[in-house]
Design a protein around this motif. Structure first.
Motif, PDB file in Angstrom:
ATOM      1  N   SER A 131       0.826  -1.208   0.000  1.00 52.29           N
ATOM      2  CA  SER A 131       0.000   0.000   0.000  1.00 52.29           C
ATOM      3  C   SER A 131       0.858   1.255   0.000  1.00 52.29           C
ATOM      4  O   SER A 131       0.574   2.224  -0.723  1.00 52.29           O
ATOM      5  CB  SER A 131      -0.921   0.023   1.236  1.00 52.29           C
ATOM      6  N   VAL A 132       1.904   1.241   0.813  1.00 48.09           N
ATOM      7  CA  VAL A 132       2.793   2.404   0.908  1.00 48.09           C
ATOM      8  C   VAL A 132       3.524   2.630  -0.407  1.00 48.09           C
ATOM      9  O   VAL A 132       3.668   3.766  -0.867  1.00 48.09           O
ATOM     10  CB  VAL A 132       3.792   2.229   2.077  1.00 48.09           C
ATOM     11  N   LYS A 133       3.968   1.565  -1.054  1.00 47.12           N
ATOM     12  CA  LYS A 133       4.627   1.703  -2.356  1.00 47.12           C
ATOM     13  C   LYS A 133       3.703   2.376  -3.361  1.00 47.12           C
ATOM     14  O   LYS A 133       4.113   3.246  -4.129  1.00 47.12           O
ATOM     15  CB  LYS A 133       5.074   0.317  -2.847  1.00 47.12           C
ATOM     16  N   GLU A 134       2.446   1.965  -3.335  1.00 49.11           N
ATOM     17  CA  GLU A 134       1.467   2.544  -4.253  1.00 49.11           C
ATOM     18  C   GLU A 134       1.215   4.019  -3.933  1.00 49.11           C
ATOM     19  O   GLU A 134       1.214   4.875  -4.820  1.00 49.11           O
ATOM     20  CB  GLU A 134       0.159   1.760  -4.171  1.00 49.11           C
ATOM     21  N   LYS A 135       1.004   4.333  -2.663  1.00 48.09           N
ATOM     22  CA  LYS A 135       0.684   5.702  -2.262  1.00 48.09           C
ATOM     23  C   LYS A 135       1.847   6.657  -2.493  1.00 48.09           C
ATOM     24  O   LYS A 135       1.659   7.794  -2.945  1.00 48.09           O
ATOM     25  CB  LYS A 135       0.263   5.732  -0.789  1.00 48.09           C
ATOM     26  N   VAL A 136       3.067   6.221  -2.181  1.00 49.08           N
ATOM     27  CA  VAL A 136       4.242   7.081  -2.355  1.00 49.08           C
ATOM     28  C   VAL A 136       4.411   7.447  -3.824  1.00 49.08           C
ATOM     29  O   VAL A 136       4.660   8.609  -4.168  1.00 49.08           O
ATOM     30  CB  VAL A 136       5.516   6.394  -1.813  1.00 49.08           C
ATOM     31  N   SER A 137       4.273   6.475  -4.697  1.00 48.81           N
ATOM     32  CA  SER A 137       4.393   6.753  -6.129  1.00 48.81           C
ATOM     33  C   SER A 137       3.328   7.746  -6.589  1.00 48.81           C
ATOM     34  O   SER A 137       3.605   8.663  -7.366  1.00 48.81           O
ATOM     35  CB  SER A 137       4.277   5.454  -6.936  1.00 48.81           C
ATOM     36  N   GLU A 138       2.114   7.575  -6.098  1.00 47.01           N
ATOM     37  CA  GLU A 138       1.024   8.479  -6.477  1.00 47.01           C
ATOM     38  C   GLU A 138       1.286   9.899  -5.989  1.00 47.01           C
ATOM     39  O   GLU A 138       1.071  10.869  -6.729  1.00 47.01           O
ATOM     40  CB  GLU A 138      -0.300   7.960  -5.895  1.00 47.01           C
ATOM     41  N   TYR A 139       1.748  10.030  -4.744  1.00 45.42           N
ATOM     42  CA  TYR A 139       2.015  11.363  -4.200  1.00 45.42           C
ATOM     43  C   TYR A 139       3.151  12.060  -4.951  1.00 45.42           C
ATOM     44  O   TYR A 139       3.094  13.269  -5.199  1.00 45.42           O
ATOM     45  CB  TYR A 139       2.355  11.271  -2.715  1.00 45.42           C
ATOM     46  N   LEU A 140       4.173  11.316  -5.312  1.00 44.51           N
ATOM     47  CA  LEU A 140       5.289  11.917  -6.036  1.00 44.51           C
ATOM     48  C   LEU A 140       4.868  12.354  -7.434  1.00 44.51           C
ATOM     49  O   LEU A 140       5.318  13.388  -7.930  1.00 44.51           O
ATOM     50  CB  LEU A 140       6.458  10.940  -6.105  1.00 44.51           C
ATOM     51  N   GLU A 141       3.997  11.587  -8.064  1.00 39.41           N
ATOM     52  CA  GLU A 141       3.482  11.978  -9.380  1.00 39.41           C
ATOM     53  C   GLU A 141       2.687  13.279  -9.284  1.00 39.41           C
ATOM     54  O   GLU A 141       2.650  14.071 -10.228  1.00 39.41           O
ATOM     55  CB  GLU A 141       2.597  10.867  -9.942  1.00 39.41           C
ATOM     56  N   LYS A 142       2.056  13.498  -8.142  1.00 42.24           N
ATOM     57  CA  LYS A 142       1.253  14.712  -7.935  1.00 42.24           C
ATOM     58  C   LYS A 142       2.065  15.871  -7.354  1.00 42.24           C
ATOM     59  O   LYS A 142       1.516  16.900  -6.989  1.00 42.24           O
ATOM     60  CB  LYS A 142       0.091  14.397  -6.988  1.00 42.24           C
ATOM     61  N   LEU A 143       3.393  15.690  -7.262  1.00 42.85           N
ATOM     62  CA  LEU A 143       4.272  16.697  -6.660  1.00 42.85           C
ATOM     63  C   LEU A 143       3.859  17.016  -5.224  1.00 42.85           C
ATOM     64  O   LEU A 143       3.776  18.178  -4.817  1.00 42.85           O
ATOM     65  CB  LEU A 143       4.302  17.981  -7.498  1.00 42.85           C
ATOM     66  N   GLN A 144       3.618  15.960  -4.466  1.00 42.44           N
ATOM     67  CA  GLN A 144       3.280  16.087  -3.050  1.00 42.44           C
ATOM     68  C   GLN A 144       4.269  15.270  -2.205  1.00 42.44           C
ATOM     69  O   GLN A 144       3.900  14.293  -1.559  1.00 42.44           O
ATOM     70  CB  GLN A 144       1.849  15.615  -2.798  1.00 42.44           C
ATOM     71  N   ILE A 214      22.194   1.687  -3.894  1.00 42.07           N
ATOM     72  CA  ILE A 214      20.740   1.621  -3.797  1.00 42.07           C
ATOM     73  C   ILE A 214      20.083   2.364  -4.956  1.00 42.07           C
ATOM     74  O   ILE A 214      18.966   2.058  -5.356  1.00 42.07           O
ATOM     75  CB  ILE A 214      20.252   2.201  -2.441  1.00 42.07           C
ATOM     76  N   PHE A 215      20.814   3.311  -5.554  1.00 44.68           N
ATOM     77  CA  PHE A 215      20.266   4.089  -6.663  1.00 44.68           C
ATOM     78  C   PHE A 215      20.354   3.349  -7.992  1.00 44.68           C
ATOM     79  O   PHE A 215      19.919   3.863  -9.019  1.00 44.68           O
ATOM     80  CB  PHE A 215      20.963   5.449  -6.740  1.00 44.68           C
ATOM     81  N   LEU A 216      20.901   2.146  -7.974  1.00 47.04           N
ATOM     82  CA  LEU A 216      20.864   1.271  -9.142  1.00 47.04           C
ATOM     83  C   LEU A 216      19.744   0.245  -9.038  1.00 47.04           C
ATOM     84  O   LEU A 216      19.517  -0.533  -9.962  1.00 47.04           O
ATOM     85  CB  LEU A 216      22.213   0.558  -9.303  1.00 47.04           C
ATOM     86  N   GLU A 217      19.052   0.239  -7.906  1.00 44.34           N
ATOM     87  CA  GLU A 217      17.903  -0.637  -7.720  1.00 44.34           C
ATOM     88  C   GLU A 217      16.691  -0.091  -8.485  1.00 44.34           C
ATOM     89  O   GLU A 217      16.567   1.110  -8.700  1.00 44.34           O
ATOM     90  CB  GLU A 217      17.540  -0.728  -6.228  1.00 44.34           C
ATOM     91  N   ASP A 218      15.813  -0.984  -8.894  1.00 42.06           N
ATOM     92  CA  ASP A 218      14.559  -0.557  -9.522  1.00 42.06           C
ATOM     93  C   ASP A 218      13.655   0.096  -8.482  1.00 42.06           C
ATOM     94  O   ASP A 218      13.704  -0.253  -7.296  1.00 42.06           O
ATOM     95  CB  ASP A 218      13.839  -1.755 -10.148  1.00 42.06           C
ATOM     96  N   TRP A 219      12.835   1.023  -8.936  1.00 45.06           N
ATOM     97  CA  TRP A 219      11.855   1.644  -8.050  1.00 45.06           C
ATOM     98  C   TRP A 219      10.832   0.584  -7.628  1.00 45.06           C
ATOM     99  O   TRP A 219      10.336  -0.176  -8.455  1.00 45.06           O
ATOM    100  CB  TRP A 219      11.167   2.796  -8.768  1.00 45.06           C
ATOM    101  N   PRO A 220      10.504   0.505  -6.350  1.00 47.27           N
ATOM    102  CA  PRO A 220       9.576  -0.537  -5.869  1.00 47.27           C
ATOM    103  C   PRO A 220       8.166  -0.377  -6.446  1.00 47.27           C
ATOM    104  O   PRO A 220       7.509   0.635  -6.209  1.00 47.27           O
ATOM    105  CB  PRO A 220       9.561  -0.325  -4.347  1.00 47.27           C
ATOM    106  N   GLU A 221       7.721  -1.356  -7.194  1.00 48.96           N
ATOM    107  CA  GLU A 221       6.373  -1.343  -7.757  1.00 48.96           C
ATOM    108  C   GLU A 221       5.456  -2.178  -6.871  1.00 48.96           C
ATOM    109  O   GLU A 221       5.815  -3.281  -6.452  1.00 48.96           O
ATOM    110  CB  GLU A 221       6.378  -1.913  -9.176  1.00 48.96           C
ATOM    111  N   PRO A 222       4.258  -1.679  -6.575  1.00 51.26           N
ATOM    112  CA  PRO A 222       3.357  -2.414  -5.679  1.00 51.26           C
ATOM    113  C   PRO A 222       2.767  -3.660  -6.312  1.00 51.26           C
ATOM    114  O   PRO A 222       2.469  -3.674  -7.506  1.00 51.26           O
ATOM    115  CB  PRO A 222       2.262  -1.390  -5.373  1.00 51.26           C
ATOM    116  N   ASN A 223       2.622  -4.692  -5.513  1.00 45.24           N
ATOM    117  CA  ASN A 223       1.891  -5.888  -5.918  1.00 45.24           C
ATOM    118  C   ASN A 223       0.491  -5.767  -5.304  1.00 45.24           C
ATOM    119  O   ASN A 223       0.286  -6.073  -4.129  1.00 45.24           O
ATOM    120  CB  ASN A 223       2.595  -7.150  -5.416  1.00 45.24           C
TER     121      ASN A 223
END
Length: 318
Positions: A131-144, A214-223
């Motif tokens: 859930s947090v992975k999903e929400k964080v990505s959404e907030y960053l897309e919204k510049l929040q 850690i900056f070579l890791e993929d961005w965590p995508e939510p399952n």
């Protein structure tokens, strides 16, 4: 020039500098799209003497460290003044100490990273992780970013460290539990990295991550298949129940080390809470939890018997 006027002047100069750089064919983000908090109350005398604007940042970096300052600014709502000073920095450092210590805890106890546990506690933290992975990505897309970092803070400090970490203390020999702890922390650390690059990189290296950085890791995508919103709501209710029981213990002046016979939990629909029965018993040190349908009620039986304790010391007795 007072602090607030100088800060406004600094901000106005940004657009002038931006235009000059663009005239040299250099690309620069427009000021309108720059997230920045206005500095509000500055009470620390050293900071005031140094002056506002770049002076505050330079001194802050020297005294408190870059990631502490990043933490303070990331959590701040850009529309609200930011109280700046070393008192605020000390509060931020306490948060980062929890994350740092959690990293040491994971390194020490989590040697297995593959198959994850499926007990109710682990399923809850896995759901929270996704859930947090999903929400964080959404907030960053919204510049929040301030909303994104709040989600990360809640997950790493409250959910993973103070709740899951406590609940699994006696289960750490289970390889599947170790995997849940490690994977959840690693994903949280990846989410944290853009905000706190230095501490995230150091912890990642200490964990001997698979990549060079850690900056070579993929961005965590939510399952999304692992997200159980109802389970998360039930766990929140359970945590409230535990807090209420502990408050009743405190009121009765009976410490948690003394076992008590029963908790009666009444609610409109108690059935979903029954899966958390063992968690409630363990966290409140009671022998039995009784559920019933009815008006919302939490009632702790505070009667202590000889069968429940080896010895009971009464204050004032020899």
């Amino acid at each position: 020039m007072d602090t607030s006027k100088k800060l406004v002047a600094d901000q106005k100069e940004w657009s002038v500098v931006a235009k000059e750089l663009e005239g040299e064919n250099l690309k620069l983000a427009s000021y309108d799209n720059t997230l920045m908090s206005a500095i509000g109350d500055i009470t620390d005398k050293t900071v005031l003497d140094y002056g506002a604007g770049p002076g505050v940042l330079a001194l802050g970096l020297q005294k408190m460290g870059a990631d502490v300052m990043r933490w303070i600014y990331s959590l701040q709502n850009p529309s609200v003044n930011l109280n700046f000073g070393y008192g605020v920095a000390r509060e931020a450092k306490r948060d980062l100490d929890v994350i740092w210590n959690l990293g040491n805890y994971v390194k020490l106890y989590s040697k297995h990273h593959k198959e994850e546990a499926d007990d109710v506690t682990s399923l809850w933290i896995i759901s929270r992780r996704e859930s947090v992975k999903e929400k964080v990505s959404e907030y960053l897309e919204k510049l929040q970013p301030q909303q994104a970092i709040q989600e990360i803070k809640q997950f790493l400090i409250e959910d993973l460290s103070r709740t899951y970490g406590q609940l699994i203390r006696d289960e750490l020999e289970d390889k599947k539990v170790q995997a849940v702890l490690y994977n959840s922390f690693l994903d949280g650390l990846k989410l944290l990295a853009p905000f706190l690059p230095f501490i995230a990189e150091k912890i990642y290296q200490d964990l001997e991550g698979k990549k060079k950085s850690i900056f070579l890791e993929d961005w965590p995508e939510p399952n999304r298949k692992l997200i159980d919103n109802n389970l998360e709501i039930y766990m929140k209710t359970v945590k409230d129940i535990i807090q209420e029981v502990l408050a009743q213990r405190d009121k009765a002046k009976i410490g948690v080390r003394w076992p008590l016979p029963n908790i009666l939990i009444s609610s409109d629909d108690p059935k979903p809470l029954q899966q958390f029965k063992e968690i409630i018993k363990k966290q409140t040190n009671v022998k039995q939890v009784t559920f019933k349908t009815g008006e919302k009620l939490i009632e702790l039986d505070t009667k202590i018997t000889k069968e429940l304790g080896d010895k009971i010391w009464v204050v004032g007795d020899d």
